[in-house]
Design a protein around this motif. Structure first.
Motif, PDB file in Angstrom:
ATOM      1  N   GLU A   1       0.830  -1.212   0.000  1.00 24.53           N
ATOM      2  CA  GLU A   1       0.000   0.000   0.000  1.00 24.53           C
ATOM      3  C   GLU A   1       0.862   1.258   0.000  1.00 24.53           C
ATOM      4  O   GLU A   1       0.578   2.223  -0.734  1.00 24.53           O
ATOM      5  N   ASP A   2       1.938   1.240   0.834  1.00 19.22           N
ATOM      6  CA  ASP A   2       2.819   2.410   0.894  1.00 19.22           C
ATOM      7  C   ASP A   2       3.518   2.634  -0.444  1.00 19.22           C
ATOM      8  O   ASP A   2       3.651   3.768  -0.926  1.00 19.22           O
TER       9      ASP A   2
ATOM     10  N   GLU B   1       2.088   6.724  -6.835  1.00 17.25           N
ATOM     11  CA  GLU B   1       1.102   7.669  -7.375  1.00 17.25           C
ATOM     12  C   GLU B   1       1.571   9.112  -7.261  1.00 17.25           C
ATOM     13  O   GLU B   1       1.314   9.936  -8.140  1.00 17.25           O
ATOM     14  N   GLN B   2       2.281   9.417  -6.141  1.00 20.35           N
ATOM     15  CA  GLN B   2       2.621  10.820  -5.901  1.00 20.35           C
ATOM     16  C   GLN B   2       4.017  11.205  -6.407  1.00 20.35           C
ATOM     17  O   GLN B   2       4.253  12.380  -6.721  1.00 20.35           O
ATOM     18  N   PHE B   3       4.957  10.241  -6.438  1.00 21.58           N
ATOM     19  CA  PHE B   3       6.347  10.618  -6.728  1.00 21.58           C
ATOM     20  C   PHE B   3       6.937   9.919  -7.957  1.00 21.58           C
ATOM     21  O   PHE B   3       8.092  10.199  -8.302  1.00 21.58           O
ATOM     22  N   MET B   4       6.202   9.006  -8.589  1.00 19.86           N
ATOM     23  CA  MET B   4       6.741   8.328  -9.764  1.00 19.86           C
ATOM     24  C   MET B   4       7.050   9.345 -10.863  1.00 19.86           C
ATOM     25  O   MET B   4       6.194  10.154 -11.237  1.00 19.86           O
ATOM     26  N   GLY B   5       8.258   9.314 -11.342  1.00 18.10           N
ATOM     27  CA  GLY B   5       8.675  10.250 -12.382  1.00 18.10           C
ATOM     28  C   GLY B   5       9.252  11.540 -11.853  1.00 18.10           C
ATOM     29  O   GLY B   5       9.823  12.323 -12.623  1.00 18.10           O
ATOM     30  N   LYS B   6       9.104  11.807 -10.542  1.00 15.10           N
ATOM     31  CA  LYS B   6       9.664  13.016  -9.947  1.00 15.10           C
ATOM     32  C   LYS B   6      11.072  12.731  -9.425  1.00 15.10           C
ATOM     33  O   LYS B   6      11.389  11.606  -9.043  1.00 15.10           O
TER      34      LYS B   6
ATOM     35  N   ALA C   1      11.596  17.549  -0.547  1.00 10.59           N
ATOM     36  CA  ALA C   1      11.044  18.879  -0.292  1.00 10.59           C
ATOM     37  C   ALA C   1       9.641  18.779   0.296  1.00 10.59           C
ATOM     38  O   ALA C   1       9.295  19.490   1.255  1.00 10.59           O
ATOM     39  N   GLU C   2       8.805  17.909  -0.245  1.00 10.88           N
ATOM     40  CA  GLU C   2       7.437  17.773   0.269  1.00 10.88           C
ATOM     41  C   GLU C   2       7.443  17.219   1.690  1.00 10.88           C
ATOM     42  O   GLU C   2       6.697  17.703   2.560  1.00 10.88           O
ATOM     43  N   ALA C   3       8.268  16.194   1.945  1.00 11.83           N
ATOM     44  CA  ALA C   3       8.338  15.632   3.293  1.00 11.83           C
ATOM     45  C   ALA C   3       8.873  16.668   4.273  1.00 11.83           C
ATOM     46  O   ALA C   3       8.408  16.773   5.419  1.00 11.83           O
TER      47      ALA C   3
ATOM     48  N   LYS D   1       0.164   9.167   4.452  1.00 13.14           N
ATOM     49  CA  LYS D   1      -0.719   9.432   3.302  1.00 13.14           C
ATOM     50  C   LYS D   1       0.084   9.641   2.019  1.00 13.14           C
ATOM     51  O   LYS D   1      -0.487   9.566   0.925  1.00 13.14           O
ATOM     52  N   MET D   2       1.381   9.893   2.177  1.00 15.89           N
ATOM     53  CA  MET D   2       2.261  10.049   1.019  1.00 15.89           C
ATOM     54  C   MET D   2       3.045   8.771   0.716  1.00 15.89           C
ATOM     55  O   MET D   2       3.906   8.752  -0.153  1.00 15.89           O
ATOM     56  N   GLY D   3       2.769   7.723   1.502  1.00 15.01           N
ATOM     57  CA  GLY D   3       3.503   6.468   1.321  1.00 15.01           C
ATOM     58  C   GLY D   3       4.862   6.471   1.994  1.00 15.01           C
ATOM     59  O   GLY D   3       5.702   5.607   1.705  1.00 15.01           O
ATOM     60  N   LEU D   4       5.091   7.435   2.894  1.00 14.14           N
ATOM     61  CA  LEU D   4       6.389   7.575   3.546  1.00 14.14           C
ATOM     62  C   LEU D   4       6.278   7.208   5.017  1.00 14.14           C
ATOM     63  O   LEU D   4       5.190   7.268   5.614  1.00 14.14           O
ATOM     64  N   GLN D   5       7.416   6.853   5.611  1.00 13.27           N
ATOM     65  CA  GLN D   5       7.479   6.594   7.046  1.00 13.27           C
ATOM     66  C   GLN D   5       8.728   7.259   7.623  1.00 13.27           C
ATOM     67  O   GLN D   5       9.729   7.424   6.934  1.00 13.27           O
TER      68      GLN D   5
END
Length: 339
Positions: free
Chosen positions: A115-116, A122-127, A134-136, A177-181
């Motif tokens: 899931e993560d 979804e949010q960071f693929m290709g970035k 920066a977002e974190a 929610k961003m798939g990060l821990q």
């Protein structure tokens, strides 16, 4: 060279198999333990596949490999390595209105669950990775400022670990929610431009200095007491040692005297036994000499007796001879007279 008719079909089969093998080898993708492969498209199967809205499916592959169907599927990669973020805030007013600045360090990474990984894809693929950082960082700094505004300077100053844990607990929900821990979050520095923290620390510094001086004085006192006790124990040990040495020396002297006395007695007994034996030996010699002398005298007496007997016999023989001669002369004379 013309191929025989019976070899055409087998040759075509071999060529097809070789081409299929090359195609499979070219389209089989492997994934290392520090990354995840995100596969999109059709015919994804059911293992590690998540469905999204409008029947859009994503397959996640970790630590293995998968065959990517040409045309129907596409594969991209996400790094699962941890990232370091330097988090800082401008002046933030605490609960009692004291402005402070904070610096911290956070270690984050994409979560390990399917899931993560899907959420992060979804949010960071290709970035680029910098966009993720920066977002974190914005999320962490926002929560850091919020927590600072809800605490007093004293609370922050005295319990940085609790402060960091609260920031981490609140920020972890949004990063999830961003798939990060968050792997770890540490407060490096808390400071202010008005000397508030310095003033806050002075009583503590004074207390620490005072306690240190008291502890030093007590340590010196205890050291002196221990030294005195050690010296006293040392003197007792020396006295006890000297006593043991004196007793041992006394016992040694007594043993030597006893041994010498026994030795002298044994020597005296040996000397006395020697003299007695010597006297006995002399007496035996004298007795033997007397026996020899007696034997000699007996021999002399025996010889004298024999000599006397011999002389007596000689005398008797001479007397008898003279008597016979006288008798013969008388007889001759008598015969003559008769004639």
């Amino acid at each position: 060279m013309q191929i025989p008719d019976y070899m055409v079909v087998p040759s075509l089969v071999v060529v097809v198999i070789i081409l299929l093998g090359i195609a499979f080898w070219a389209r089989y993708k492997t994934v290392g333990p520090d990354e995840a492969m995100v596969v999109t498209g059709s015919f994804l199967g059911s293992r590690n596949v998540m469905s999204e809205e409008k029947d859009r499916k994503i397959k996640i592959v970790r630590g293995g490999g998968a065959f990517i169907l040409p045309i129907f599927q596409q594969a991209e990669y996400l790094s699962l390595l941890s990232l370091k973020l330097d988090v800082s805030t401008p002046e933030v007013y605490t609960e009692l209105g004291v402005p402070v600045l904070t610096d911290g360090v956070a270690i984050i990474k994409i979560g390990g669950s399917v899931e993560d990984v899907v959420t992060a894809a979804e949010q960071f693929m290709g970035k680029p990775t910098e966009a993720l950082k920066a977002e974190a960082q914005e999320v962490l700094e926002g929560h850091l400022r919020a927590i600072l505004g809800s605490m007093t300077v004293e609370e922050i100053y005295r319990n940085r670990d609790k402060f960091a844990q609260e920031v981490q607990a609140v920020a972890a929900k949004d990063l999830k929610k961003m798939g990060l821990q968050i792997v770890s979050f540490t407060i490096k520095d808390v400071r202010d431009k008005h000397g508030y923290l310095d003033a806050l620390g002075k009583p503590r510094i004074a207390t620490v200095k005072r306690d240190a001086e008291i502890a030093e004085a007590e340590a010196v006192r205890d050291a002196r007491v221990q030294k005195a006790k050690a010296e006293q124990e040392g003197q007792k040990a020396e006295l006890l040692r000297d006593t043991f040495i004196a007793e041992a020396e006394k016992e040694k002297v007594l043993k030597i005297a006893s041994y010498k006395r026994e030795q002298d007695m044994a020597k005296a007994e040996a000397d006395q036994a020697y003299f007695i034996q010597e006297a006995r030996s002399k007496q035996s010699v004298v007795d033997e000499q007397m026996k020899v002398e007696l034997v000699r005298k007996d021999k002399e007496i025996e010889l004298e007796a024999k000599e006397i007997l011999k002389k007596e016999r000689q005398y008797d023989a001479e007397v008898k001879k003279r008597a016979d001669a006288d008798r013969y002369a008388v007889e001759v004379s008598a015969e003559a007279d008769k004639a």
